[in-house]
Design a protein around this motif. Structure first.
Motif, PDB file in Angstrom:
ATOM      1  N   LYS A  76       0.822  -1.212   0.000  1.00 45.77           N
ATOM      2  CA  LYS A  76       0.000   0.000   0.000  1.00 45.77           C
ATOM      3  C   LYS A  76       0.861   1.270   0.000  1.00 45.77           C
ATOM      4  O   LYS A  76       2.077   1.219   0.251  1.00 45.77           O
ATOM      5  N   TYR A 135     -12.465  -2.420  -2.903  1.00 43.58           N
ATOM      6  CA  TYR A 135     -12.907  -2.557  -1.511  1.00 43.58           C
ATOM      7  C   TYR A 135     -14.427  -2.471  -1.383  1.00 43.58           C
ATOM      8  O   TYR A 135     -14.928  -2.036  -0.336  1.00 43.58           O
ATOM      9  N   MET A 170      -4.062   0.488  12.122  1.00 44.54           N
ATOM     10  CA  MET A 170      -5.061  -0.318  11.414  1.00 44.54           C
ATOM     11  C   MET A 170      -5.346   0.274  10.027  1.00 44.54           C
ATOM     12  O   MET A 170      -5.610  -0.445   9.074  1.00 44.54           O
TER      13      MET A 170
HETATM   14  P1  CMP Z   1      -7.061  -4.581   4.241  1.00 42.33           P
HETATM   15  O1  CMP Z   1      -6.559  -5.930   4.568  1.00 42.33           O
HETATM   16  O2  CMP Z   1      -6.509  -3.877   3.068  1.00 42.33           O
HETATM   17  O3  CMP Z   1      -8.658  -4.661   4.072  1.00 42.33           O
HETATM   18  C1  CMP Z   1      -9.513  -3.563   4.324  1.00 42.33           C
HETATM   19  C2  CMP Z   1      -8.814  -2.435   5.004  1.00 42.33           C
HETATM   20  O4  CMP Z   1      -9.660  -1.550   5.705  1.00 42.33           O
HETATM   21  C3  CMP Z   1      -7.899  -3.007   6.078  1.00 42.33           C
HETATM   22  O5  CMP Z   1      -6.811  -3.646   5.513  1.00 42.33           O
HETATM   23  C4  CMP Z   1      -7.603  -1.786   6.907  1.00 42.33           C
HETATM   24  O6  CMP Z   1      -6.615  -0.970   6.324  1.00 42.33           O
HETATM   25  C5  CMP Z   1      -8.946  -1.087   6.852  1.00 42.33           C
HETATM   26  N1  CMP Z   1      -9.723  -1.434   8.035  1.00 42.33           N
HETATM   27  C6  CMP Z   1     -10.275  -2.616   8.354  1.00 42.33           C
HETATM   28  N2  CMP Z   1     -10.944  -2.538   9.516  1.00 42.33           N
HETATM   29  C7  CMP Z   1     -10.806  -1.277   9.917  1.00 42.33           C
HETATM   30  C8  CMP Z   1     -11.267  -0.569  11.055  1.00 42.33           C
HETATM   31  N3  CMP Z   1     -12.010  -1.156  11.987  1.00 42.33           N
HETATM   32  N4  CMP Z   1     -10.936   0.724  11.146  1.00 42.33           N
HETATM   33  C9  CMP Z   1     -10.206   1.314  10.200  1.00 42.33           C
HETATM   34  N5  CMP Z   1      -9.724   0.703   9.094  1.00 42.33           N
HETATM   35  C10 CMP Z   1     -10.028  -0.590   8.969  1.00 42.33           C
END
Ligand code: CMP
Length: 132
Positions: free
Chosen positions: A9, A49, A109
């Motif tokens: 990313k 997404y 996160m």
């Molecule tokens: P990724 O594995 O790319 O899949 C979806 C993305 O959304 C995740 O990684 C995080 O970067 C983001 N994400 C998932 N859950 C949360 C959350 N509770 N709060 C903020 N971002 C999140």
């Protein structure tokens, strides 16, 4: 042998962690099948997404994913999907073991360095969005 998809990313590409992340993948016996570097448009990020489009973090996720370059890699390996998810660690880096990719390179996160497909169904859909 199974295939999966990894995204490096924008936080990790900006921090010049591409080479180290690819070295980890190769050291874990994954074979790189395809690799591209590109910048997500808002439309492409929304499609990638789409399962998260009702979540409160979705606008921030789109802003982040369109903020810089992403590297997308298709990998082949034994049990590639589950093994890669294990190697990257949980979504929240505070829950990650220090030797996982997110344990090493994620800062939060929302800025968590990498994404990996979590099922064959998602891998096929994600590959279609990025590689056509
Ligand atoms: P990724 O594995 O790319 O899949 C979806 C993305 O959304 C995740 O990684 C995080 O970067 C983001 N994400 C998932 N859950 C949360 C959350 N509770 N709060 C903020 N971002 C999140």
């Amino acid at each position: 042998m199974e295939q999966t998809l990894l995204l490096i990313k924008p936080d990790a590409t900006k921090a010049k962690n591409i080479g180290e992340i690819i070295s980890i993948l190769e050291s874990k016996k994954f074979r790189i099948e395809e690799m591209i570097m590109f910048k997500f448009t808002p439309e492409l990020a929304e499609r990638f997404y789409s399962e998260h489009n009702s979540k409160e973090f979705f606008p921030d996720l789109l802003m982040f994913m369109t903020s810089g370059k992403t590297v997308a890699i298709i990998l082949t390996g034994k049990n590639a999907i589950s093994r890669l998810r294990h190697i990257i660690g949980p979504t929240d880096p505070e829950m990650c073991e220090p030797d996982t990719i997110r344990g090493k390179y994620a800062s939060s996160m929302r800025r968590n360095a990498v994404h990996a497909s979590d099922s064959e169904e998602h891998f096929l859909a994600e590959r279609r969005v990025i590689f056509g």
